[in-house]
Structure formats: C-alpha cells, structure tokens
Write an enzyme that holds these catalytic residues in place. Structure first.
Site, PDB file in Angstrom:
ATOM      1  N   HIS A  55      -7.120  -5.559  10.376  1.00 49.59           N
ATOM      2  CA  HIS A  55      -6.788  -5.181   9.016  1.00 49.59           C
ATOM      3  C   HIS A  55      -5.694  -5.802   8.396  1.00 49.59           C
ATOM      4  O   HIS A  55      -4.601  -6.067   8.963  1.00 49.59           O
ATOM      5  CB  HIS A  55      -6.936  -3.652   8.693  1.00 49.59           C
ATOM      6  N   ASP A 113       0.787  -1.232   0.074  1.00 45.83           N
ATOM      7  CA  ASP A 113       0.015  -0.232  -0.133  1.00 45.83           C
ATOM      8  C   ASP A 113       0.794   1.264   0.001  1.00 45.83           C
ATOM      9  O   ASP A 113       2.071   1.405   0.204  1.00 45.83           O
ATOM     10  CB  ASP A 113      -1.129   0.099   1.343  1.00 45.83           C
ATOM     11  N   ASN A 155      -7.638  -4.220  14.557  1.00 42.91           N
ATOM     12  CA  ASN A 155      -8.858  -4.453  14.149  1.00 42.91           C
ATOM     13  C   ASN A 155      -9.052  -5.410  13.054  1.00 42.91           C
ATOM     14  O   ASN A 155      -9.945  -5.807  12.694  1.00 42.91           O
ATOM     15  CB  ASN A 155      -9.657  -3.097  13.556  1.00 42.91           C
ATOM     16  N   GLU A 169      -9.842  -2.299   5.745  1.00 39.65           N
ATOM     17  CA  GLU A 169     -10.469  -2.550   6.932  1.00 39.65           C
ATOM     18  C   GLU A 169     -11.943  -3.406   7.043  1.00 39.65           C
ATOM     19  O   GLU A 169     -12.071  -3.884   6.331  1.00 39.65           O
ATOM     20  CB  GLU A 169     -10.753  -0.849   7.423  1.00 39.65           C
TER      21      GLU A 169
HETATM   22  C1  F6R Z   1       1.602  -1.798   6.473  1.00 39.98           C
HETATM   23  C2  F6R Z   1       0.318  -2.326   6.309  1.00 39.98           C
HETATM   24  C3  F6R Z   1      -0.805  -2.482   7.741  1.00 39.98           C
HETATM   25  C4  F6R Z   1       0.341  -2.973   8.794  1.00 39.98           C
HETATM   26  C5  F6R Z   1      -0.610  -3.062  10.244  1.00 39.98           C
HETATM   27  C6  F6R Z   1       0.261  -3.347  11.280  1.00 39.98           C
HETATM   28  O1  F6R Z   1       2.095  -1.573   4.879  1.00 39.98           O
HETATM   29  O2  F6R Z   1      -0.391  -2.345   5.280  1.00 39.98           O
HETATM   30  O3  F6R Z   1      -1.574  -3.127   7.324  1.00 39.98           O
HETATM   31  O4  F6R Z   1       0.823  -4.044   8.538  1.00 39.98           O
HETATM   32  O5  F6R Z   1      -1.388  -1.744  10.411  1.00 39.98           O
HETATM   33  O6  F6R Z   1       1.000  -2.336  11.760  1.00 39.98           O
HETATM   34  P1  F6R Z   1       2.123  -2.356  12.598  1.00 39.98           P
HETATM   35  O7  F6R Z   1       3.004  -3.471  12.198  1.00 39.98           O
HETATM   36  O8  F6R Z   1       2.757  -1.018  12.911  1.00 39.98           O
HETATM   37  O9  F6R Z   1       1.454  -3.051  13.942  1.00 39.98           O
END
Ligand code: F6R
Length: 241
Positions: free
Chosen positions: A138, A67, A136, A143
C-alpha cells in the site's frame, strides 16, 4: 526509475533528506507531499538538523500530507497532524498555516475529499512526494485492490489495521475505522516521487512492487509507470533484488 542503495536506515534517511533539501533549495516555494510512519522519521530528523545548522529555509514551503484518520483531531497523539507537528513542523520554520493534511474532524466525507483534492490542484500540484511502502504494497491508505484512477477519498480501514491500532487507544470504539487518503491518481500526478524503504521485512514487497507486474493487487507497482520516481532503500530491503 532510479534506485539508490543505502547502507542502513540512517543512510537511507540522509539520502532522502538530501533530495528533499535539494528540492527546497532549488525551488524555495515548492509543494512537498509528506508521509507519516516509521520510514520518514529519520528523514525529518536529518532535515531538522540541516535547518538548525542554517543550511535550509522552509519559510516559503507548502506541505500536503498523504492521509489522516477520520475522527481524530490535532491534539490526539495518534493523528497524523500530531505526528507531523512532533517530527517536523514545530522543529523548522515552515509556516504552520501552509501545512495541510486532510481534516480528520470533517464528517462530510464527500465535501472533505473535494476540498483536499481542490486544494492540491490550486497549489499547482505536488513538486516532490515522499512515500513509505506498506508490507502489502500500500501507498497512503490505498490498500490492495484500490482503483488506480482514484483521487482523494475516504477508505474503510481493514479489520487487521483496526486490530493492530487497538493498543494505542483507550477502547476499541475509539480506534478510527476510516481514513482520508490521497488516491493513486493524486499520488501519480506528483511531479517527482521519492520512495523510502528500510528493513528485511520489506524485501519481498520491494521486489513485487518495483520488479513485478503492475497490478492493483500491489498498489505501489503503479509507480513503475511514473516518469520521475526515485527508490531509496537500504541493503536489507533490496536483498531480494
Ligand atoms: C503514511 C502512509 C503509509 C506508510 C506505510 C509504511 O502516511 O500513508 O502508507 O507510508 O504504511 O509505513 P512505515 O513507514 O511505518 O513502514
């Protein structure tokens, strides 16, 4: 699904780096799907260490990231391109021209989603996708409630995410309101998936995502249906299992 229990964040990172490096060693011209966030930082550090020792060669690897924020360019230190350059790309011998992320500066959303989706297809798909897990449930920017059948698309960030990001920007207007992300369908088409999770604050969502019902309300739960998923989580994240 395979589950590997790691002692802590460092051990989780070493285990994940081991899987990625095995992929690169077995298929030097592989396509790696990469993620940003706090979860993969240690994994990238470990890969850099092995590269510096001469044990890893990224010269034929192609990478595609999950992303990118819409409206942020590579020079913006909040962009995912900047993150990837800092944590991995400039520290190993990967060809910068073969490191791909959605183009946050493309304002034509439909065109950018089509381009990125076609690119992944033309590369022959993703050999190994690394994923972090949101609190959550995701994955990428998919989401709760996101349709499982979506390919690359542009999402409206939630008010909570926008507010949480405010502190990183000079003014509220500068905070990105949208992001490009691989969809659940894109992620599910990866040949292998490695999910890394660390910390007690993720224990509840690990339980829901991997041991609860498969539902769009917990986007990561769809991973239970993939035939090659490895979950590498530390003891704290697995404490409710
Ligand atoms: C990152 C992404 C997000 C993260 C997720 C966990 O490219 O797409 O989905 O993998 O938010 O974030 P962290 O690792 O910071 O807990």
């Amino acid at each position: 699904m395979r589950i590997y229990k790691a002692k802590d964040y460092k051990d989780m990172s070493r285990k994940a780096a081991n899987m990625l490096s095995a992929q690169v060693i077995m298929k030097p011209n592989c396509v790696l799907g990469l993620a940003t966030g706090s979860s993969p930082v240690g994994t990238y550090d470990q890969l850099v260490e092995w590269y510096k020792k001469g044990d890893l060669d990224f010269s034929e690897v192609t990478s595609v990231n999950l992303d990118e924020y819409k409206g942020l360019d590579a020079e913006n230190d909040q962009s995912y391109r900047y993150f990837m350059n800092q944590h991995l790309f400039t520290r190993v011998n990967i060809n910068p021209g073969r490191t791909y992320l959605p183009n946050g500066m493309e304002m034509d959303e439909a065109a950018e989603c089509r381009r990125y989706s076609a690119l992944i297809h033309e590369l022959g798909g993703i050999d190994m996708q690394l994923l972090g897990l949101g609190h959550n449930g995701h994955i990428g920017f998919n989401e709760p409630g996101a349709a499982f059948e979506k390919d690359v698309h542009c999402v409206q960030l939630t008010e909570t995410t926008i507010n949480a990001n405010k502190r990183f920007f000079a003014s509220a207007e500068d905070v990105p309101k949208k992001a490009y992300t691989m969809g659940i369908k894109t992620i599910m088409q990866a040949k292998k998936i490695v999910v890394i999770v660390s910390g007690a604050d993720k224990a509840e969502i690990v339980k829901k995502a991997f041991f609860g019902p498969v539902t769009p309300q917990v986007p990561a739960s769809i991973l239970q249906m993939h035939n090659d998923v490895t979950l590498i989580a530390d003891e704290a994240a697995l404490s409710l299992i």
